[in-house]
Design an enzyme around this catalytic site. Structure first.
Site, PDB file in Angstrom:
ATOM      1  N   THR A  12       0.844  -1.235   0.027  1.00  0.00           N
ATOM      2  CA  THR A  12      -0.058  -0.085   0.080  1.00  0.00           C
ATOM      3  C   THR A  12       0.857   1.153  -0.265  1.00  0.00           C
ATOM      4  OG1 THR A  12      -1.755  -1.149   1.128  1.00  0.00           O
ATOM      5  CG2 THR A  12      -1.701   1.357   1.379  1.00  0.00           C
ATOM      6  N   THR A  85       0.738  -4.235   4.124  1.00  0.00           N
ATOM      7  CA  THR A  85       0.680  -4.680   5.544  1.00  0.00           C
ATOM      8  C   THR A  85      -0.073  -6.134   5.873  1.00  0.00           C
ATOM      9  OG1 THR A  85      -1.508  -3.344   5.396  1.00  0.00           O
ATOM     10  CG2 THR A  85       0.372  -2.180   6.249  1.00  0.00           C
ATOM     11  N   ASP A  86      -0.773  -6.513   4.712  1.00  0.00           N
ATOM     12  CA  ASP A  86      -1.628  -7.571   4.857  1.00  0.00           C
ATOM     13  C   ASP A  86      -0.990  -9.085   5.233  1.00  0.00           C
ATOM     14  OD1 ASP A  86      -3.755  -5.908   4.443  1.00  0.00           O
ATOM     15  OD2 ASP A  86      -4.125  -6.785   2.425  1.00  0.00           O
TER      16      ASP A  86
END
Length: 330
Positions: A12, A85-86
């Protein structure tokens, strides 16, 4: 002034809207230009090893990042890894086993909003990661995000939108970044060691996570067998395994066939102990069954991939005694 290598992987923080949803678009070099304050903290060089949404990050990606750290290890004082981040917690755990005992820090970070968004948290997180990577007390693999510094094997993403995206589980936060300063928690222990860094370059990705659910059919377990050498089993509570419909028997058949089970719990805190209830006792002290303790599922997945690869002979046959020793050693 210290030298830090920023390893960019996408996520992101590097994303932009290009008509079909956010997707990685900015390079690591471009990301660093958004944070000119970095130049006041250290000398920075950027390495772009990939540019992917972290949903598409795989164990091969962990190996690529670890290989870049190894290749440039002697040239830099620390490393900051920009990541989506995931799956950041999985990569942090993977790197913790691929880069062990490093006296130099490897700090992962990312953002919940793209760097180009006016309200982004990316600028703060990138700067915080660099500050941690420059700190004399920093060592080993860790996550710097939302002002927290978390051990690489203890991090988990717990919020999908908020800037406080990560928490540490069963291990206290290592420290915090406040007002531009790194403050270490009392008694905090990072993953470094004075004995020197040890690099590894092999993983066995044939590991899956099985979350037990009420009424699960044993056929689900059987369906995983051809594709997996090990299962990380998220049991109920302290370690309850259903006895109905052949679930226990089917799982035990895994280990009887030479495969590995790693037992953990669906509860995020306090860990697993299969010796307490009758519904878990069949898995205690059984060759091929490893106990996950209070580790996160993310850490156990990465640890199992690493340990399986190290315990296998050239023909791929796993030495169970060596596997158990490796699993218990870190």
């Amino acid at each position: 002034m210290k030298s830090i290598l920023v390893i960019a992987t996408g996520g992101t923080i590097a994303s932009a809207e290009e008509g079909s949803g956010l997707a990685p678009a900015l390079t690591g070099e471009q990301l660093v230009t958004f944070v000119p304050e970095v130049a006041q903290v250290c000398r920075v060089e950027v390495s772009q090893v990939m540019n992917v949404d972290s949903t598409n990050m795989r164990p091969q990606g962990w190996l690529a990042i670890a290989a870049e750290v190894r290749r440039r290890y002697d040239d830099f004082d620390g490393f900051a890894v920009l990541h989506g981040t995931d799956t950041l917690a999985y990569t942090a755990a993977g790197l913790s086993y691929l880069v062990q005992g490093s006296p130099k820090p490897v700090v992962l970070t990312g953002s919940q909003l793209p760097m180009g968004d006016p309200g982004t948290d990316g600028k703060r997180n990138l700067l915080d990661a660099v500050r941690v990577a420059c700190d004399d007390a920093a060592a080993g693999v860790m996550v710097a995000f939302g002002g927290k510094v978390i051990l690489g094997t203890a991090a988990r993403k717990v919020r999908t939108r908020s800037f406080e995206a990560f928490d540490s589980f069963n291990v206290p936060d290592l420290g915090y970044v406040r007002d531009g300063r790194v403050e270490w928690a009392d008694g905090a222990e990072a993953g470094g060691a004075a004995s020197g860094v040890r690099f590894y370059d092999a993983l066995n990705p044939r590991v899956a996570v099985l979350k037990l659910t009420p009424g699960m059919d044993a056929l689900v377990v059987d369906a995983l067998r051809p594709a997996c050498d090990a299962l990380v089993v998220e049991a109920f509570g302290l370690g309850g395994i259903p006895e109905y419909d052949g679930i226990t028997e089917t799982l035990l058949a895994w280990v009887d066939a030479g495969k590995t089970l790693v037992m953990t719990t669906q509860c995020p805190y306090e860990g697993v102990d299969l010796s307490v209830y009758e519904v878990g006792r069949a898995f205690c002290d059984r060759p091929g069954v490893l106990m996950g303790g209070a580790a996160t599922t993310e850490a156990l997945l990465a640890k199992t991939m690493w340990a399986l690869a190290q315990a296998a002979d050239p023909d791929g046959v796993v030495d169970r005694e060596k596997l158990a020793e490796l699993f218990a050693s870190c």
